[in-house]
Write a protein that holds these residues in place. Structure first.
Motif, PDB file in Angstrom:
ATOM      1  N   PRO A   1      -5.856  -3.223  -9.199  1.00 57.28           N
ATOM      2  CA  PRO A   1      -6.383  -4.322  -8.385  1.00 57.28           C
ATOM      3  C   PRO A   1      -5.530  -5.593  -8.459  1.00 57.28           C
ATOM      4  CG  PRO A   1      -7.821  -3.845 -10.246  1.00 57.28           C
ATOM      5  CD  PRO A   1      -6.777  -2.785 -10.237  1.00 57.28           C
ATOM      6  N   HIS A   2      -4.716  -5.738  -9.508  1.00 61.21           N
ATOM      7  CA  HIS A   2      -3.971  -6.995  -9.640  1.00 61.21           C
ATOM      8  C   HIS A   2      -2.612  -6.943  -8.965  1.00 61.21           C
ATOM      9  CE1 HIS A   2      -2.617  -4.384 -12.800  1.00 61.21           C
ATOM     10  NE2 HIS A   2      -1.612  -5.184 -13.079  1.00 61.21           N
ATOM     11  N   LEU A   3      -2.274  -5.806  -8.366  1.00 62.09           N
ATOM     12  CA  LEU A   3      -0.986  -5.701  -7.692  1.00 62.09           C
ATOM     13  C   LEU A   3      -1.199  -5.484  -6.192  1.00 62.09           C
ATOM     14  CD1 LEU A   3       0.907  -3.309 -10.146  1.00 62.09           C
ATOM     15  CD2 LEU A   3       1.032  -5.798 -10.059  1.00 62.09           C
ATOM     16  N   SER A   4      -0.260  -5.960  -5.397  1.00 63.25           N
ATOM     17  CA  SER A   4      -0.347  -5.750  -3.953  1.00 63.25           C
ATOM     18  C   SER A   4      -0.099  -4.277  -3.645  1.00 63.25           C
ATOM     19  CB  SER A   4       0.698  -6.604  -3.245  1.00 63.25           C
ATOM     20  OG  SER A   4       1.988  -6.128  -3.570  1.00 63.25           O
ATOM     21  N   ALA A   5      -0.389  -3.897  -2.416  1.00 60.62           N
ATOM     22  CA  ALA A   5      -0.159  -2.505  -2.007  1.00 60.62           C
ATOM     23  C   ALA A   5       1.301  -2.133  -2.245  1.00 60.62           C
ATOM     24  CB  ALA A   5      -0.529  -2.332  -0.532  1.00 60.62           C
ATOM     25  N   TYR A   6       2.194  -3.067  -1.922  1.00 56.78           N
ATOM     26  CA  TYR A   6       3.625  -2.802  -2.100  1.00 56.78           C
ATOM     27  C   TYR A   6       3.940  -2.543  -3.570  1.00 56.78           C
ATOM     28  CZ  TYR A   6       8.683  -3.419  -1.816  1.00 56.78           C
ATOM     29  OH  TYR A   6      10.029  -3.225  -1.890  1.00 56.78           O
ATOM     30  N   GLU A   7       3.450  -3.426  -4.443  1.00 51.80           N
ATOM     31  CA  GLU A   7       3.739  -3.284  -5.875  1.00 51.80           C
ATOM     32  C   GLU A   7       3.085  -2.029  -6.439  1.00 51.80           C
ATOM     33  OE1 GLU A   7       5.846  -4.611  -7.957  1.00 51.80           O
ATOM     34  OE2 GLU A   7       6.604  -5.702  -6.216  1.00 51.80           O
ATOM     35  N   ASN A   8       1.917  -1.689  -5.920  1.00 48.91           N
ATOM     36  CA  ASN A   8       1.272  -0.447  -6.349  1.00 48.91           C
ATOM     37  C   ASN A   8       2.156   0.751  -6.052  1.00 48.91           C
ATOM     38  OD1 ASN A   8      -1.546  -0.115  -7.489  1.00 48.91           O
ATOM     39  ND2 ASN A   8      -1.845  -1.837  -6.110  1.00 48.91           N
ATOM     40  N   MET A   9       2.735   0.738  -4.851  1.00 52.30           N
ATOM     41  CA  MET A   9       3.582   1.859  -4.469  1.00 52.30           C
ATOM     42  C   MET A   9       4.911   1.837  -5.214  1.00 52.30           C
ATOM     43  SD  MET A   9       2.755   2.093  -0.399  1.00 52.30           S
ATOM     44  CE  MET A   9       3.969   3.331   0.007  1.00 52.30           C
ATOM     45  N   ALA A  10       5.354   0.632  -5.561  1.00 53.81           N
ATOM     46  CA  ALA A  10       6.653   0.517  -6.233  1.00 53.81           C
ATOM     47  C   ALA A  10       6.557   0.824  -7.727  1.00 53.81           C
ATOM     48  CB  ALA A  10       7.218  -0.892  -6.029  1.00 53.81           C
ATOM     49  N   TYR A  11       5.335   0.815  -8.244  1.00 59.16           N
ATOM     50  CA  TYR A  11       5.145   0.962  -9.699  1.00 59.16           C
ATOM     51  C   TYR A  11       5.874   2.166 -10.306  1.00 59.16           C
ATOM     52  CZ  TYR A  11       2.542   0.981 -14.124  1.00 59.16           C
ATOM     53  OH  TYR A  11       2.192   0.974 -15.442  1.00 59.16           O
ATOM     54  N   PRO A  12       5.694   3.379  -9.753  1.00 62.39           N
ATOM     55  CA  PRO A  12       6.398   4.533 -10.360  1.00 62.39           C
ATOM     56  C   PRO A  12       7.912   4.394 -10.271  1.00 62.39           C
ATOM     57  CG  PRO A  12       4.823   5.260  -8.673  1.00 62.39           C
ATOM     58  CD  PRO A  12       4.860   3.783  -8.611  1.00 62.39           C
ATOM     59  N   LEU A  13       8.389   3.723  -9.233  1.00 68.01           N
ATOM     60  CA  LEU A  13       9.838   3.564  -9.075  1.00 68.01           C
ATOM     61  C   LEU A  13      10.377   2.525 -10.049  1.00 68.01           C
ATOM     62  CD1 LEU A  13      10.074   3.633  -5.185  1.00 68.01           C
ATOM     63  CD2 LEU A  13      10.552   5.470  -6.779  1.00 68.01           C
ATOM     64  N   ARG A  14       9.605   1.455 -10.257  1.00 71.50           N
ATOM     65  CA  ARG A  14      10.040   0.433 -11.216  1.00 71.50           C
ATOM     66  C   ARG A  14      10.133   1.033 -12.622  1.00 71.50           C
ATOM     67  NH1 ARG A  14      10.601  -4.031  -8.455  1.00 71.50           N
ATOM     68  NH2 ARG A  14       8.992  -4.773  -7.030  1.00 71.50           N
TER      69      ARG A  14
ATOM     70  N   ARG B   1      11.035   3.892 -13.298  1.00 67.57           N
ATOM     71  CA  ARG B   1      12.257   4.700 -13.364  1.00 67.57           C
ATOM     72  C   ARG B   1      13.497   3.855 -13.129  1.00 67.57           C
ATOM     73  NH1 ARG B   1       8.208   7.395 -12.284  1.00 67.57           N
ATOM     74  NH2 ARG B   1       7.891   9.529 -12.962  1.00 67.57           N
ATOM     75  N   ARG B   2      13.310   2.526 -13.112  1.00 63.92           N
ATOM     76  CA  ARG B   2      14.419   1.593 -12.913  1.00 63.92           C
ATOM     77  C   ARG B   2      15.221   1.928 -11.666  1.00 63.92           C
ATOM     78  NH1 ARG B   2      13.502  -0.965 -17.264  1.00 63.92           N
ATOM     79  NH2 ARG B   2      13.145   0.093 -19.258  1.00 63.92           N
ATOM     80  N   THR B   3      14.498   2.222 -10.587  1.00 59.32           N
ATOM     81  CA  THR B   3      15.164   2.470  -9.309  1.00 59.32           C
ATOM     82  C   THR B   3      15.770   1.157  -8.823  1.00 59.32           C
ATOM     83  OG1 THR B   3      13.384   4.031  -8.876  1.00 59.32           O
ATOM     84  CG2 THR B   3      14.797   3.461  -7.019  1.00 59.32           C
ATOM     85  N   PRO B   4      17.021   1.164  -8.360  1.00 60.11           N
ATOM     86  CA  PRO B   4      17.640  -0.070  -7.870  1.00 60.11           C
ATOM     87  C   PRO B   4      16.832  -0.670  -6.725  1.00 60.11           C
ATOM     88  CG  PRO B   4      19.236   1.722  -7.937  1.00 60.11           C
ATOM     89  CD  PRO B   4      17.937   2.291  -8.365  1.00 60.11           C
TER      90      PRO B   4
ATOM     91  N   LEU C   1      14.562   1.192  -3.880  1.00 59.10           N
ATOM     92  CA  LEU C   1      13.114   1.088  -4.067  1.00 59.10           C
ATOM     93  C   LEU C   1      12.468   0.602  -2.778  1.00 59.10           C
ATOM     94  CD1 LEU C   1      11.289  -0.340  -7.115  1.00 59.10           C
ATOM     95  CD2 LEU C   1      10.835  -1.375  -4.919  1.00 59.10           C
ATOM     96  N   ASP C   2      13.024  -0.481  -2.232  1.00 59.58           N
ATOM     97  CA  ASP C   2      12.474  -1.065  -1.025  1.00 59.58           C
ATOM     98  C   ASP C   2      12.498  -0.052   0.126  1.00 59.58           C
ATOM     99  OD1 ASP C   2      11.434  -3.570   0.123  1.00 59.58           O
ATOM    100  OD2 ASP C   2      13.144  -3.309   1.473  1.00 59.58           O
ATOM    101  N   ALA C   3      13.629   0.638   0.252  1.00 57.87           N
ATOM    102  CA  ALA C   3      13.780   1.598   1.347  1.00 57.87           C
ATOM    103  C   ALA C   3      12.756   2.722   1.226  1.00 57.87           C
ATOM    104  CB  ALA C   3      15.201   2.168   1.340  1.00 57.87           C
ATOM    105  N   ARG C   4      12.567   3.205   0.020  1.00 56.01           N
ATOM    106  CA  ARG C   4      11.638   4.312  -0.176  1.00 56.01           C
ATOM    107  C   ARG C   4      10.208   3.909   0.128  1.00 56.01           C
ATOM    108  NH1 ARG C   4      12.231   8.436  -5.032  1.00 56.01           N
ATOM    109  NH2 ARG C   4      14.478   8.577  -5.251  1.00 56.01           N
ATOM    110  N   VAL C   5       9.802   2.748  -0.418  1.00 59.73           N
ATOM    111  CA  VAL C   5       8.438   2.290  -0.173  1.00 59.73           C
ATOM    112  C   VAL C   5       8.220   2.106   1.317  1.00 59.73           C
ATOM    113  CG1 VAL C   5       6.823   0.392  -0.530  1.00 59.73           C
ATOM    114  CG2 VAL C   5       8.189   1.220  -2.441  1.00 59.73           C
TER     115      VAL C   5
END
Lengths: 391, 284
Positions: free
Chosen positions: A89-102, A104-107, A111-115
């Motif tokens: 609940p404390h993260l935006s939809a974008y950050e929620n989706m980016a969480y697994p990538l972050r 894995r230290r995705t560049p 990361l942006d392109a994938r999300v």
């Protein structure tokens, strides 16, 4: 992508609650498999053991041939979505989706392109800045599914991801899932209690009850040739009718007789059961409502393969495209589904006497003791392939 | 414009009441509650003779004499420094340790979990005076009397049950799925705790910290017996220099203002946070 093998997995809670009892099955690469069963059947527990959130009491879980039974969830390369509470609940939809990538230290650019790409496919592109509580239930679940899809997981686990959505959105999401699965070439294990979801989406269905597998098969096979009474009753809407009966040799003919009816079996079934029929044995007839019809004004027609059961109208449910008649026969109520154009040309009132036409080639017979299927409907025109399982 | 101003009232809604008498009662209660406080603050700005005048003067020429005396002559600021060190340190330790304890009690099942929870609570059941003598002797044995380590240790232990029980409930309100999803997504257990659970718990942890800070700041009984010149906190210090053969009400008033002032300002400052933390999980 990955293969999954579950090998004799057992989970015992507390001292003696066997939630999952020796479950074994395999999911092939890129296959969409359903774990279908009523609540309390052990579906979710099985899923959690595959994800690594729960340790099995016995048995093994293999992903791509490697034993992962005791591996930590993060080492299994699986992705999972729950029925609810999947988003932070404390993260935006974008950050929620980016969480697994972050994690894995995705560049950043990738990361942006994938999300963005996944958001595009799920049509949630304009919702990415919002917090989960600003999204509707359907949007939340789509974001949760998006988070699952942004990473290249070998295996996607879904725990009733759409069961809390309203009916219309559910039917839309069913389609979406089917499309997504082929687009992402994903291996999916999907837990559901909704037979409609399973029938529409699955490559194969694993029907479970009481922690044990009842039947594994393609949706059509599960529907047409249920292995036992449980599967027959669980799959299909409206549910299959069951009538207690005995199989007897009645003169030269073999018939299934019960409280107020006697149905002569067709030649194929009769041949299969001729050995059984010498000593009367308790069975249950299974009749799909779709395979029954209300006879017109009591007048029998001459088709010898069809036979009838007499009863009185208990209730009539109008579904629009079809009408379901509830007919009380003896102590039970049999449901008959008639398409709108196949309706007898008369009005029905409660307690009207009617005859139900039964196509005896399409009846199921279950051993009353074990519940196992004794005969399946003879697949018309393929008369040689008659199933005899329980006899 | 008139369109938007029209208020639509449901015919079934209760009539709006004009409760003037409720306000009367509230004002009365407020007066009764606030007059003693006001009087103490007034005394702080009086001279000693003014405090002894009969009948008491409501209008007088304020003086800062009392503040000067307790700060310069009795070193009130040193005691304040002690208080700040002890309150902040014990808050930090009790909240940090308590957070982990509460998390463990809320999330994991282990034999005797309920007993542990209850035992933690019982530590809070006895009044301070009941245990002060044994604690004094233990402190004496270990050489902890009049040391920061000793009193911070004691306050931490004292506040821990409070923190654990308060936070345990809030942890239980956070769905387990959040952590599990993070674990499956590839995070470690600690990572999931830090990145998912802690941010969600921040308001509640802040509220617990504020509460504990206030309790530590105001603590009197233990401080009186277990602190000495090196570590004396504000509440017991007041007694030593205001009460001798007679009570110096001007000094007492000034000391009270110095003790209560900072904490009062602090609470006004963090009030929003505090209420948010306490009501977390209630409004869904």
């Amino acid at each position: 992508m990955a293969r999954l093998e579950v090998d004799a997995v057992t989970k015992i809670f507390g001292a003696s609650v066997r939630a999952v009892d020796g479950l074994s099955f395999a999911v092939a690469d890129r296959e969409f498999v359903f774990l279908l069963g009523p609540s309390g059947a052990g579906k979710t527990t099985t899923l959690r053991m595959i994800a690594g959130l729960e340790q099995p009491s016995d048995g093994r879980v293999l992903i791509d041939g490697r034993d992962m039974t005791w591996a930590a969830p993060r080492d299994r390369n699986v992705a999972m979505v729950y029925d609810r509470n999947s988003l932070y609940p404390h993260l935006s939809a974008y950050e929620n989706m980016a969480y697994p990538l972050r994690l894995r230290r995705t560049p950043g650019a990738e990361l942006d392109a994938r999300v963005k790409r996944v958001a595009e496919i799920l049509r949630i592109g304009e919702l990415l800045d919002r917090a989960p509580r600003q999204l509707s239930g359907g949007q939340q679940q789509r974001v949760a599914i998006g988070r699952m899809l942004v990473r290249d997981a070998g295996l996607y686990l879904m725990d009733e991801p759409i069961s809390h959505l309203d009916a219309k959105l559910r039917s839309h999401m069913r389609l979406e899932f089917k499309k997504l699965q082929s687009e992402f070439a994903a291996t999916i294990l999907y837990v559901s209690h909704d037979q409609l979801e399973a029938m529409t989406m699955a490559d194969r269905i694993i029907v479970v009850d009481h922690g044990a597998i009842q039947q594994i098969g393609a949706p059509r096979e599960i529907f047409q040739r249920p292995a036992n009474r449980f599967v027959a009753g669980f799959v299909g809407e409206p549910a299959m009718n069951f009538l207690a009966c005995e199989v007897r040799a009645d003169g030269g003919k073999i018939a299934a007789a019960g409280d107020g009816f006697s149905l002569p079996l067709c030649a194929e079934h009769a041949a299969a059961l001729s050995a059984v029929a010498r000593t009367p044995k308790a069975f249950e007839i299974g009749l799909r409502p779709q395979h029954l019809a209300i006879a017109g004004n009591g007048a029998e027609d001459g088709d010898e393969r069809e036979s009838g059961i007499g009863g009185t109208i208990y209730a009539v449910e109008t579904l629009g495209s079809a009408t379901v008649f509830d007919v009380s026969v003896g102590q039970t109520v049999i449901r008959v589904q008639a398409n709108q154009d196949a309706l007898p040309n008369r009005a029905f009132r409660i307690n009207d006497p009617v005859r139900i036409r039964v196509d005896t080639r399409r009846l199921h017979l279950f051993d009353r003791e074990s519940g196992r299927a004794a005969i399946h409907p003879s697949l018309s025109r393929e008369s040689g392939r008659l199933a005899v399982l329980g006899a | 414009m008139t369109e938007s101003k029209r208020v639509i009232v449901s015919p079934k809604s209760a009539p709006v009441e004009n409760n003037w008498w409720v306000h009367m009662i509230l004002v009365t209660v407020f007066m009764i509650a606030v007059i003693p406080v006001l009087w103490v603050v007034m005394t702080a700005f009086m001279t000693k003779t003014q405090t002894q005048v009969m009948p008491p003067e409501i209008f007088f020429k304020p003086s800062f004499n009392a503040f000067g005396v307790i700060v310069r002559q009795f070193g009130m600021l040193t005691f304040m420094a002690h208080s700040i060190i002890i309150a902040v340190a014990s808050t930090f330790f009790s909240v940090t340790i308590g957070t982990f304890c509460a998390y463990a009690l809320a999330r994991f099942s282990f034999p005797g979990k309920e007993d542990v929870s209850f035992w933690i609570l019982t530590n809070r059941m006895m009044p301070a005076v009941a245990v002060i003598l044994p604690i004094f002797m233990i402190f004496q044995t270990f050489g902890l009397l009049d040391t920061f380590v000793g009193i911070i240790f004691l306050y931490t232990a004292m506040q821990l049950p409070f923190v654990v029980w308060m936070l345990k409930g809030y942890f239980e309100d956070i769905p387990r799925e959040f952590e599990e999803v993070a674990l499956v997504d590839g995070d470690t257990w600690l990572g999931a705790f830090r990145k998912v659970v802690l941010p969600l718990m921040r308001p509640s942890i802040t509220a617990a910290s504020i509460f504990v800070l206030i309790l530590s700041w105001n603590e009197y009984a233990f401080a009186l017996f277990l602190t000495g010149t090196n570590t004396r906190t504000l509440p017991p210090s007041v007694v030593t220099f205001t009460v001798s053969t007679e009570v110096s009400f001007d000094l007492l008033g000034a000391a009270a203002v110095i003790i209560a002032g900072p904490i009062l300002l602090f609470v006004v400052f963090v009030q929003k946070q505090f209420v948010r933390g306490l009501s977390m999980g209630m409004v869904r």
